[in-house]
Design a protein around this motif. Structure first.
Motif, PDB file in Angstrom:
ATOM      1  N   THR A 204      60.548   2.501 -33.154  1.00 29.23           N
ATOM      2  CA  THR A 204      61.688   3.014 -33.917  1.00 29.23           C
ATOM      3  C   THR A 204      62.948   3.053 -33.057  1.00 29.23           C
ATOM      4  O   THR A 204      64.036   2.714 -33.513  1.00 29.23           O
ATOM      5  N   LEU A 205      62.760   3.437 -31.802  1.00 29.38           N
ATOM      6  CA  LEU A 205      63.912   3.504 -30.907  1.00 29.38           C
ATOM      7  C   LEU A 205      64.474   2.129 -30.619  1.00 29.38           C
ATOM      8  O   LEU A 205      65.684   1.912 -30.602  1.00 29.38           O
ATOM      9  N   LEU A 206      63.568   1.189 -30.384  1.00 30.35           N
ATOM     10  CA  LEU A 206      63.984  -0.167 -30.065  1.00 30.35           C
ATOM     11  C   LEU A 206      64.729  -0.776 -31.259  1.00 30.35           C
ATOM     12  O   LEU A 206      65.737  -1.461 -31.102  1.00 30.35           O
ATOM     13  N   GLU A 207      64.225  -0.470 -32.458  1.00 33.98           N
ATOM     14  CA  GLU A 207      64.874  -1.000 -33.657  1.00 33.98           C
ATOM     15  C   GLU A 207      66.291  -0.487 -33.799  1.00 33.98           C
ATOM     16  O   GLU A 207      67.208  -1.259 -34.102  1.00 33.98           O
ATOM     17  N   SER A 208      66.486   0.795 -33.576  1.00 37.94           N
ATOM     18  CA  SER A 208      67.858   1.280 -33.716  1.00 37.94           C
ATOM     19  C   SER A 208      68.719   0.774 -32.567  1.00 37.94           C
ATOM     20  O   SER A 208      69.910   0.543 -32.732  1.00 37.94           O
ATOM     21  N   GLU A 209      68.113   0.572 -31.424  1.00 43.83           N
ATOM     22  CA  GLU A 209      68.817  -0.024 -30.286  1.00 43.83           C
ATOM     23  C   GLU A 209      69.303  -1.438 -30.648  1.00 43.83           C
ATOM     24  O   GLU A 209      70.434  -1.817 -30.406  1.00 43.83           O
ATOM     25  N   PHE A 210      68.435  -2.202 -31.273  1.00 39.46           N
ATOM     26  CA  PHE A 210      68.752  -3.587 -31.612  1.00 39.46           C
ATOM     27  C   PHE A 210      69.737  -3.697 -32.768  1.00 39.46           C
ATOM     28  O   PHE A 210      70.696  -4.445 -32.705  1.00 39.46           O
ATOM     29  N   PHE A 211      69.430  -2.967 -33.852  1.00 42.10           N
ATOM     30  CA  PHE A 211      70.139  -3.235 -35.099  1.00 42.10           C
ATOM     31  C   PHE A 211      71.123  -2.139 -35.483  1.00 42.10           C
ATOM     32  O   PHE A 211      71.901  -2.317 -36.401  1.00 42.10           O
ATOM     33  N   ILE A 237      71.958 -12.345 -25.657  1.00 45.29           N
ATOM     34  CA  ILE A 237      71.167 -11.134 -25.457  1.00 45.29           C
ATOM     35  C   ILE A 237      69.938 -11.519 -24.642  1.00 45.29           C
ATOM     36  O   ILE A 237      69.325 -12.553 -24.880  1.00 45.29           O
ATOM     37  N   PHE A 238      69.645 -10.707 -23.641  1.00 42.21           N
ATOM     38  CA  PHE A 238      68.485 -10.984 -22.795  1.00 42.21           C
ATOM     39  C   PHE A 238      67.421  -9.919 -23.058  1.00 42.21           C
ATOM     40  O   PHE A 238      67.618  -8.749 -22.750  1.00 42.21           O
ATOM     41  N   LEU A 239      66.328 -10.339 -23.669  1.00 40.58           N
ATOM     42  CA  LEU A 239      65.250  -9.415 -23.983  1.00 40.58           C
ATOM     43  C   LEU A 239      64.210  -9.493 -22.872  1.00 40.58           C
ATOM     44  O   LEU A 239      63.392 -10.411 -22.839  1.00 40.58           O
ATOM     45  N   ASP A 240      64.306  -8.548 -21.962  1.00 41.14           N
ATOM     46  CA  ASP A 240      63.392  -8.565 -20.825  1.00 41.14           C
ATOM     47  C   ASP A 240      62.077  -7.927 -21.248  1.00 41.14           C
ATOM     48  O   ASP A 240      62.072  -6.985 -22.034  1.00 41.14           O
ATOM     49  N   GLU A 241      60.988  -8.455 -20.708  1.00 38.12           N
ATOM     50  CA  GLU A 241      59.648  -7.973 -21.036  1.00 38.12           C
ATOM     51  C   GLU A 241      59.383  -8.028 -22.542  1.00 38.12           C
ATOM     52  O   GLU A 241      58.901  -7.065 -23.139  1.00 38.12           O
ATOM     53  N   ILE A 242      59.684  -9.165 -23.128  1.00 36.38           N
ATOM     54  CA  ILE A 242      59.519  -9.292 -24.579  1.00 36.38           C
ATOM     55  C   ILE A 242      58.053  -9.162 -24.977  1.00 36.38           C
ATOM     56  O   ILE A 242      57.727  -8.776 -26.097  1.00 36.38           O
ATOM     57  N   GLY A 243      57.146  -9.446 -24.044  1.00 31.76           N
ATOM     58  CA  GLY A 243      55.716  -9.307 -24.327  1.00 31.76           C
ATOM     59  C   GLY A 243      55.315  -7.878 -24.642  1.00 31.76           C
ATOM     60  O   GLY A 243      54.265  -7.636 -25.232  1.00 31.76           O
ATOM     61  N   ASP A 244      56.150  -6.931 -24.263  1.00 27.38           N
ATOM     62  CA  ASP A 244      55.833  -5.530 -24.514  1.00 27.38           C
ATOM     63  C   ASP A 244      56.485  -5.011 -25.791  1.00 27.38           C
ATOM     64  O   ASP A 244      56.410  -3.829 -26.101  1.00 27.38           O
ATOM     65  N   VAL A 249      58.800  -4.685 -34.351  1.00 30.50           N
ATOM     66  CA  VAL A 249      60.099  -5.166 -33.896  1.00 30.50           C
ATOM     67  C   VAL A 249      60.062  -6.689 -33.734  1.00 30.50           C
ATOM     68  O   VAL A 249      61.056  -7.372 -33.993  1.00 30.50           O
ATOM     69  N   GLN A 250      58.916  -7.202 -33.341  1.00 32.77           N
ATOM     70  CA  GLN A 250      58.771  -8.653 -33.228  1.00 32.77           C
ATOM     71  C   GLN A 250      59.086  -9.320 -34.565  1.00 32.77           C
ATOM     72  O   GLN A 250      59.757 -10.347 -34.627  1.00 32.77           O
TER      73      GLN A 250
END
Ligand SMILES: Nc1ncnc2c1ncn2[C@@H]1O[C@H](COP(=O)(O)OP(=O)(O)OP(=O)(O)O)[C@@H](O)[C@H]1O
Ligand SMILES: [Mg+2]
Length: 481
Positions: A204-211, A237-244, A249-250
């Motif tokens: 949820t946090l990542l989503e609000s961070e992104f969008f 945009i550089f998504l570091d550690e995208i595997g995590d 969100v993916q």
């Protein structure tokens, strides 16, 4: 000498080209069908393709389209049998560098070929990231091994395109460095680069961070927030550690890549965003797909352009060069002489396994320069430096660090559950982080900001929030009595 692929269903055309181009000192490959040409492009990586537009099987236009998808930097010259400029225009729109009417006239085609090859040479020059090694550069990607040369080529191929790039490699192999190099060599170098580290951020946090979100879209959303994708509009945009990245969100990221648009959380407006995505991971995404942790469709989408960083143990020939580079670099930072390594000390480096890769080597050289009793650095000093450096690098430590943090959080939740624990935890840890950073830098705000990776004014603002450094300032301003 360049490698040129000629594609035509007419064998007499092929042999004419073969003769003419090998006279010029080029290496010639031929194909009679588009499909065959595509295979050769993937396998042989020619510097240039010259191709007939009308062939059996897939058309020349379609072949151009697919070649561009395979390798957007590969110049393609189109030959056409008749004067329909339509197809020629179509081909140039698709990225062909030039087109020629048949019959092909020697002088003219040779000029076109030279221009096209010059273009691809330009591209190759910019990827000589190590050799060029301008002394003024802040960071240099060092390494002349075959593996690293492949990396430079890959950077050269993708940098100027707008394609998403997946950078893979173990910890400390230089993924972030490569992301920066791609960005700096891209057409978007003047536009922003926004970095998001996806590690350990809940969905949820990542989503609000992104969008971002609209006011009132959830409790606590007291005003509209613009997400990183909107901020990065026109840039990268550089998504570091995208595997995590969490699976939910993916799915949303995939939509952004496909539709080039986002929606803020709680909003119903579709906002077009023009953002180039760079992503990095140390994870084995194929294994993650099998285990249902990574979306296969996103993987295929990202995998089109990959940069694979080899682990240091697979390119040991780079070790002396890297050691010399770090030694020079730290001599400047520590204001000491660049430390030469004795041959035996180098042999110690050559024998180590480097689980923490280049980062570990870098730490090791740093330690050795501080430890050494005199130049050149001796093997036993090198061994001690390796012990110290590997204690502070490598995947093992990352897990224990995360483990320790998790234990701490569990403890904290038990102790304070219910007492507005979210804000309280974040504020307390932020304050502690700032205080510690200031302590180890002896109150030097510039150094503390650098240590924390934040701008100094930001640090100052945060310090003010917690009243940090105030006592000292008062001390300083107290009139002498
Ligand atoms: N080829 C190289 N030449 C010079 N310095 C390098 C090279 N590779 C890595 N480094 C340096 O090593 C350190 C680690 O590199 P970087 O942060 O790019 O690694 P990473 O792959 O992103 O690691 P992680 O997976 O742990 O995030 C950095 O200080 C970087 O400058
Ligand atoms: Mg990294």
């Amino acid at each position: 000498m360049s490698k040129i692929l000629v594609v035509d269903d007419d064998p007499s055309v092929l042999s004419a080209f073969e003769q003419m181009l090998s006279e010029q000192g080029h290496l010639v490959r031929v194909a009679t069908r588009g499909e065959e040409a595509l295979e050769l492009v993937a396998k042989e990586r020619p510097d240039l393709v010259i191709m007939d537009i009308r062939m059996p099987g897939i058309s020349g236009l379609e072949a151009v389209r697919r070649i561009r998808a395979l390798d957007p930097r590969l110049p393609v010259i189109i030959m056409t049998g008749y004067a329909t400029t339509d197809t020629a225009i179509e081909a140039t729109k698709l990225g062909a560098v030039d087109y020629h009417l048949k019959p092909i006239e020697g002088e003219e085609i040779l000029r076109t070929i030279d221009t096209a090859l010059e273009r691809s040479r330009l591209m190759n020059r910019r990827v000589e990231l190590d050799a060029a090694a301008a002394a003024t550069a802040d960071d240099i990607i060092v390494g002349q091994s075959k593996g690293m040369r492949e990396v430079y080529k890959a950077i050269g191929r993708v940098a100027e395109t707008d394609a998403a790039v997946l950078i893979r490699g173990e910890t400390g192999t230089g993924k972030e460095l490569v992301a920066r190099a791609i960005y700096q060599h891209s057409r978007r170098a003047q536009a922003p680069l926004i970095v998001v580290n996806c590690v350990a951020i809940p969905a949820t946090l990542l989503e609000s961070e992104f969008f971002g979100f609209e006011k009132g879209s959830f409790t606590g959303a007291d005003k509209r927030r613009i997400g990183k994708f909107e901020q990065a509009h026109g840039g990268t945009i550089f998504l570091d550690e995208i595997g995590d990245m969490p699976l939910e969100v993916q799915a949303k990221l995939l939509r952004v890549l496909q539709e080039k648009a986002i929606e803020r959380i709680g909003g119903n407006e579709t906002i077009p965003v023009d953002v180039r995505v760079l992503a990095a991971t140390h994870r084995d995404l194929e294994a993650d797909i099998v285990q249902g942790r990574f979306r296969e469709d996103l993987y295929h989408r990202l995998k089109v352009f990959t940069v694979d960083l080899p682990p240091l143990r697979e390119r040991r020939e780079d070790i002396p060069r890297l050691a010399a580079y770090f030694s020079r670099k730290y001599s400047k930072e520590l204001a000491v002489e660049a430390a030469p390594l004795s041959a035996d000390a180098l042999a110690v480096l050559a024998a180590h396994a480097w689980p923490g890769n280049v980062r570990e080597l870098q730490h090791c050289i740093q330690r050795a320069m501080i430890l050494t009793g005199g130049f050149p650095i001796q093997p036993d000093e090198m061994r001690r430096a390796i012990d110290l450096a590997s204690a502070g690098a490598g995947p093992a430590r990352v897990t224990t660090e995360a483990e320790r943090l998790r234990l701490f959080i569990q403890e904290y939740l038990r102790a304070h559950g219910g007492e507005n624990v979210y804000n309280r935890f974040l504020e307390e840890s932020e304050e502690m982080l700032l205080a510690e950073a200031l302590r180890v830098t002896k109150g030097n705000q510039t150094h503390a900001a650098r240590l924390l990776g934040m701008a100094r004014p930001t640090l100052k603002a945060r310090m003010d929030k917690y009243g940090l450094g105030r006592a000292r300032e008062q001390d300083d301003t107290r009139p002498a009595s």
